[in-house]
Each structure stands twice: as structure tokens, then as C-alpha cells.
Design a protein around this motif. Sequence first.
Motif, PDB file in Angstrom:
ATOM      1  N   UNK A  54       0.829  -1.211   0.000  1.00  0.00           N
ATOM      2  CA  UNK A  54       0.000   0.000   0.000  1.00  0.00           C
ATOM      3  C   UNK A  54       0.863   1.261   0.000  1.00  0.00           C
ATOM      4  N   UNK A  55       1.998   1.218   0.707  1.00  0.00           N
ATOM      5  CA  UNK A  55       2.942   2.339   0.648  1.00  0.00           C
ATOM      6  C   UNK A  55       3.396   2.563  -0.786  1.00  0.00           C
ATOM      7  N   UNK A  56       3.605   1.473  -1.503  1.00  0.00           N
ATOM      8  CA  UNK A  56       4.020   1.566  -2.902  1.00  0.00           C
ATOM      9  C   UNK A  56       2.921   2.197  -3.754  1.00  0.00           C
ATOM     10  N   UNK A  57       1.679   1.866  -3.490  1.00  0.00           N
ATOM     11  CA  UNK A  57       0.567   2.474  -4.231  1.00  0.00           C
ATOM     12  C   UNK A  57       0.564   3.996  -4.049  1.00  0.00           C
ATOM     13  N   UNK A  58       0.775   4.446  -2.824  1.00  0.00           N
ATOM     14  CA  UNK A  58       0.791   5.884  -2.535  1.00  0.00           C
ATOM     15  C   UNK A  58       1.980   6.557  -3.227  1.00  0.00           C
ATOM     16  N   UNK A  77       9.704   2.379  -7.321  1.00  0.00           N
ATOM     17  CA  UNK A  77       8.809   1.234  -7.169  1.00  0.00           C
ATOM     18  C   UNK A  77       9.429   0.176  -6.251  1.00  0.00           C
ATOM     19  N   UNK A  78      10.673  -0.178  -6.512  1.00  0.00           N
ATOM     20  CA  UNK A  78      11.311  -1.223  -5.712  1.00  0.00           C
ATOM     21  C   UNK A  78      11.766  -0.713  -4.344  1.00  0.00           C
ATOM     22  N   UNK A  79      12.141   0.547  -4.277  1.00  0.00           N
ATOM     23  CA  UNK A  79      12.506   1.110  -2.972  1.00  0.00           C
ATOM     24  C   UNK A  79      11.305   1.114  -2.032  1.00  0.00           C
ATOM     25  N   UNK A  80      10.120   1.378  -2.551  1.00  0.00           N
ATOM     26  CA  UNK A  80       8.910   1.391  -1.734  1.00  0.00           C
ATOM     27  C   UNK A  80       8.574  -0.004  -1.221  1.00  0.00           C
ATOM     28  N   UNK A  81       8.689  -0.994  -2.081  1.00  0.00           N
ATOM     29  CA  UNK A  81       8.369  -2.360  -1.665  1.00  0.00           C
ATOM     30  C   UNK A  81       9.398  -2.921  -0.696  1.00  0.00           C
ATOM     31  N   UNK A  82      10.655  -2.495  -0.848  1.00  0.00           N
ATOM     32  CA  UNK A  82      11.751  -3.081  -0.073  1.00  0.00           C
ATOM     33  C   UNK A  82      12.319  -2.113   0.960  1.00  0.00           C
ATOM     34  N   UNK A 211       5.071   8.542   1.944  1.00  0.00           N
ATOM     35  CA  UNK A 211       4.147   7.456   1.607  1.00  0.00           C
ATOM     36  C   UNK A 211       3.998   6.457   2.749  1.00  0.00           C
ATOM     37  N   UNK A 212       5.127   6.090   3.398  1.00  0.00           N
ATOM     38  CA  UNK A 212       5.018   5.066   4.441  1.00  0.00           C
ATOM     39  C   UNK A 212       4.285   5.582   5.679  1.00  0.00           C
TER      40      UNK A 212
END
Length: 488
Positions: A54-58, A77-82, A211-212
Motif C-alpha cells: 500500500x505504501x508503494x501504491x501511494x 517502485x522497488x525502494x517502496x516495496x523493499x 508514503x510510508x
Amino acid sequence: MARAPASLTPELTSPIAVGFSPDVERKVKMSGLVAALSYALDITEGQPAGHAARTCLIGMRLAELLGLPVADRSDLFYALLLKDLGCSSNASKMCYLFGADDRTVKRDLKSVDWPKMSESFKFLTKQVSPEGSPVQRALKIAAMLLKGPKGAQQLVETRCERGAEIARGMGFSDGVALAITHLDEHWDGQGHPEGRQGLEISPLARIAGLAQTFEVFHAQLGRDAALAMAATRSGGWFEPALVELLAALPADDRLWADLRSGEPDQLVTQYEPDDRVMMIDELGVDRVAEGFAQVVDAKSPWTFRHSDEVARIAVGMGERLGFTPAEQRAIRRMALLHDLGKLGVSNAVLDKPGRPTDDEFAQLKRHPRYTHDILVRAGCFQDLADVAAAHHEKLDGRGYHRGIPAAELPIGARLLCVADMYEAMTASRPYREGMPQEKVLGILDSEAGTQICPESVASLKLWLSHAEFESRVNDQMQALDRLMDELT
């Protein structure tokens, strides 16, 4: 070499029953894999499942509004997921300092405006040693206050640097690693680990930081409360221009509907830039498994390198049982990821200097189920989920978490159980020293045929007779010494 001992039924030795992938090279979409595995990072942080997705979506919606270049959007994109790859590296330290469940502390800290002294003190009085006596609590609070901002800075530094290191090892760019490093920096320079200010902070980290925190407030309190928090912290925590973009989104913007999705890990893959879709080969999948094994093993100094060593032992045993190279690769991945669910167990249990209570053991027994639930989301690991999660099952059906009887336990699960037991018993734990090899093999022999697979025990002995096996006790002691040095 024979395919497997004759005493194992054909069903138990077939690749399908074992859960192994066929000998076919394939390409895997990295976004789906890491989106699924990000659930392991969520439980480490004490966050609801899907927090990172969800942080990645934002963050990606903000990237669209900003018109970020494609390369930057891919890195973001990958920084948000990881973003939480390093989250386990300070779990033991945080548990010790607070005298509390590290997951609870981490969860609640995400909603605190901690640069404000009044907020930090209120947080300490609530979180420190919740079950301790007034004197114990007062002493711990005083010790933490004496450390001042430097103590918090060290916790964040450990987390961010380790996360960036793991991301690079998994093959991600310096842009991804830098965003993870700067994740907890604040616009006004009051963040950590370096106190960077304004434009000194990676632009991707500025987006990820907002975002987080926005996701945490949105999940707990709703959109209006999240927007109010962002407005309050604009110019402090967050870049004002980013806050303005979020605040300007209409109530019917697709972001709000996306955030209500029950499967954000599946939805989020649509946000990866089409012309930058990252496809990885089998070596790339191996690197992802290795990276998440590092996350698992960093959770406690007592399990330092445990997953890596279980993988080495399991592959050696598989060789003796005649597994093909593809099957050896699959058993290695299962071994690397078998304890993924331990990220959801408190360090108050994992690091306890004594045997666990019934309630604590019940918590420990949940970790194979967590492992299964995470791996089953990941396309290329789906076939491995059942076997990886069966590493505590026993032939007599009295293992956990499912109580699977011998007739339903494939050779992969039997082998993994023995490899895990051997490695764990030869390593030290908070309540005992590591056992010598002879004693461990004696214990395994006594349980062979009734609780554990005799053929797997035989393959372990055969491998040990030809391998150079080194105890991890010295490595563990060094890890514990480093932790104690940091604490004092």
C-alpha cells in the motif's frame, strides 16, 4: 547415483510431491516476487499485511503526479516495496533497550512525531518494560534518555545501511539503495541517520518517507486523519510540495479505492513502468531468496547465518539422495526461506535466556504457518511453500504447524527437518550451548524412524563424512559481542 532410497515410496520421491520445479530455465517478474515477499517485512515491523504494498501504491501515485522519469519511477517502485529490508537488523537491540515486544515498539513508533521531546518521552513511558516494576521501568527510561538522539540515530543507521546492502546484493540499483538509506531523513534535517536536510535527501526517499507514514495513519485512522497528519508535518518531516499533491487529490481519485484493496501485492504490480519491467532468471531468483534469508537471520544474533547453513546442509544431503541440479536448487531455496515466518515472532521470545513458556512456545509454533502464507503469494515459490513450512513436522504426526503424518510428508520436508535440527542443535541458543556433533547425531539416531526420516539422517551422516562442517558458535559469539558493544 540412485534416485532415492527404496524404502521411500515413489510418490514421496517424485518431483511434484517433493515440490521441486522442473529442469526448465524461466524468467520471473521481479515485481510480483518482491511484492509478495514484502509481507515478511510487514510482520517484522508489526504492521498489517500489505503495508509495504500500500505504501508503494501511494508513492507511485505521487510519482505519476510529479511526472518522474521512467528510470526514477522504476527505482522508486522497488525502494517502496523493499524499504524495510533492514528492519530485522535492529530488532534484537530494540527489544533489549525497550524491554518489550520489538514488533509492538516498531509499530507504534511509526505514528509518533518522535523529534518532539514531549512526544518521545510520552512514547517511552508507554512502551518501556510494560510488564516491569516501576523501578525497572524508571531505570530503563533513564538509560535511554542518557543516550539521547544518538541512541535513536544508531538504531536507524543499522536498519538503513543493512537494508541498502541487502538490496544491492539482490541486484537493485544504487538509486534503490540510496532511497532505502535516506528513508528516515526529514525535510527539516531532524531525521536519521545523517540528519540530511531538504534537497540533500534522495528525491525518491522524500516520496517514500511521506508514503510510508501516510499509509500507517490511513490504515489506522482513515484518509482525513492521514491528510491532517501530513499537513501538520509538512516542512518538518515532509517536503511541502509532496504534501500539497496528496492533499489536492479528489475524494474519487483511484488511489483511495486502491488502498482499500484486499490484495495490494497483486494490484501494485500494475504500477511498475511498462518499459522497465524487471525480469529475472533463476540466478536472480536465487539472489532474492538469499537476500530474504539475510533478513531472517539478522532477526537474532542467536540465529546468525542459520538459514544459509541449513541450505548448505540440505543441498549436501540432497546430493547424497541423488537429487538433480534443479531439485538441489529448489531445496536450497526452501532452506533459505524456511524460517521466513520467524520475522513475525517477538525477539522477547527468540532471545529469551531460558526455555519458553507454553504461551511463548505457542508463538514460536506459528512461524511455519507464516512462512507458508508468505511463500504461497509468490508465484515462483508457491510450489515450495508447503514443503518449506513443513520443517517441524514429524513422522508420527505430532509436529507442527499442521500435524502431517508420515504418509503425507514428502522427502523434501523430511530432509529439511533433519537439516534444520542438526544445524540448530550444533549452534548455541540463549538457554544452552551448542552441542558437539557426536551428541547431536546420537539424538537424531534415537528419533530416526519414529519422528524423523532415517534415510535423511543417513544422508546427513554420509555428507558429513565428506564435508568440512564448521560450527557457527564463534560467529554467534562475535555477533553477540557486537550487539553488547552497541548496547553499552
